[in-house]
Write an enzyme that holds these catalytic residues in place. Structure first.
Site, PDB file in Angstrom:
ATOM      1  N   LEU A   1       0.787  -1.234   0.000  1.00 45.18           N
ATOM      2  CA  LEU A   1       0.000   0.000   0.000  1.00 45.18           C
ATOM      3  C   LEU A   1       0.823   1.290   0.000  1.00 45.18           C
ATOM      4  CD1 LEU A   1      -3.012  -0.919   2.336  1.00 45.18           C
ATOM      5  CD2 LEU A   1      -2.817  -1.098  -0.151  1.00 45.18           C
ATOM      6  N   ASP A   2       2.111   1.212  -0.233  1.00 49.89           N
ATOM      7  CA  ASP A   2       2.898   2.443  -0.387  1.00 49.89           C
ATOM      8  C   ASP A   2       4.028   2.210  -1.384  1.00 49.89           C
ATOM      9  OD1 ASP A   2       3.465   5.098   0.042  1.00 49.89           O
ATOM     10  OD2 ASP A   2       4.637   4.770   1.871  1.00 49.89           O
ATOM     11  N   LEU A   3       3.702   1.507  -2.450  1.00 49.07           N
ATOM     12  CA  LEU A   3       4.712   1.214  -3.470  1.00 49.07           C
ATOM     13  C   LEU A   3       4.924   2.438  -4.338  1.00 49.07           C
ATOM     14  CD1 LEU A   3       6.596  -0.783  -4.822  1.00 49.07           C
ATOM     15  CD2 LEU A   3       4.681  -1.574  -6.209  1.00 49.07           C
TER      16      LEU A   3
END
Length: 268
Positions: A129-131
């Site tokens: 969720l934070d790529l």
């Protein structure tokens, strides 16, 4: 600087993120490690602390050559901290800004490694969720290491609604931006944006203003810019794969990162 902290000797500051500082330190065997500490403003924020340690708990369960290794996590004098392996590297964002030859010469290998790391995260039951390029480390020998699991969470059978939204808006798909829904498709879209940016130095959806860019990103009828506009060397097969990850309708995207990895392995 030289500071003793939690049994480690901090040598220098490495980087600063939204919530944390990273420091290079050595243990009693003079082995280099990374100390990750919350910034002062967040130390007493219960939600931030919970997110920090949730990321640590997930990392502790992940064992993959393309994912940063957690050594330990805990408190030192009531201050939360993590100890991570030290990776002699630059992050992908820095390399993109420098137009580094490494990215051009090793692009397919880097994309395959990132796909393998993300596939492993999903198979293990989690979402990143934070790529984005900031969270992708690349060593001089070309090894990729995925880092920063602060927003990671357990993967659920169905999409879940999150507020506030995780991550950075320019890496999120329309259903996340419009309806706050997240699942593995969120990571797949972020993977597509990250790969596009690595190959071109641009985001796939841009505009004159941030509002224009967001509108282009959420409008289901606005396709990503063709690679030929920025990098004519990208093969049609790779362009097609990345565009499938960037599909505005989630049903048109790859259903899993393992299938992305499978198709990447067939490319030359």
């Amino acid at each position: 600087m030289r500071q003793e902290f939690a049994g480690y000797s901090i040598i220098r500051r490495l980087a600063s993120g939204g919530m944390t500082y990273l420091y290079v330190a050595v243990d009693d065997q003079q082995k280099r490690l990374v100390v990750r500490r919350l910034k002062q403003d967040f130390i007493r924020d219960r939600k931030v602390r919970a997110r920090f340690f949730q990321g640590a708990e997930i990392l502790a369960k992940l064992h993959h050559p393309n994912i940063v290794r957690l050594v330990k996590a805990g408190y030192f004098h009531e201050e939360p901290f993590m100890i991570l392996e030290y990776v002699e590297s630059q992050n992908m964002k820095e390399l993109i800004q420098k137009k580094a030859d490494m990215l051009r010469h090793n692009s397919l290998s880097i994309i395959r490694q990132l796909a393998a790391a993300l596939s492993y995260v999903h198979i293990s039951g989690y979402l990143h969720l934070d790529l984005k390029p900031d969270n992708v480390l690349i060593r001089e020998d070309g090894l990729l290491v995925l880092a920063d699991f602060d927003l990671a969470m357990e993967r659920k059978p169905k999409p879940i609604k999150l507020s506030p939204l995780p991550g950075t808006f320019s890496y999120l798909p329309p259903e996340t931006l419009n309806r706050q829904l997240v699942d593995e498709q969120t990571d797949i879209f972020s993977f597509g944006v990250t790969c596009y940016e690595m190959l071109t130095g641009h985001k796939p959806f841009e505009g004159v203003t941030p509002e224009d860019a967001r509108r282009n990103q959420t409008d289901l009828h606005t396709p990503p810019m063709k690679f030929a506009m920025h990098n004519a060397r990208v093969s049609p097969a790779l362009e097609s794969l990345i565009f499938k990850c960037l599909a505005k309708q989630k049903e048109a995207r790859y259903p899993s990162m393992s299938l992305v990895s499978r198709d990447l392995e067939t490319m030359l």
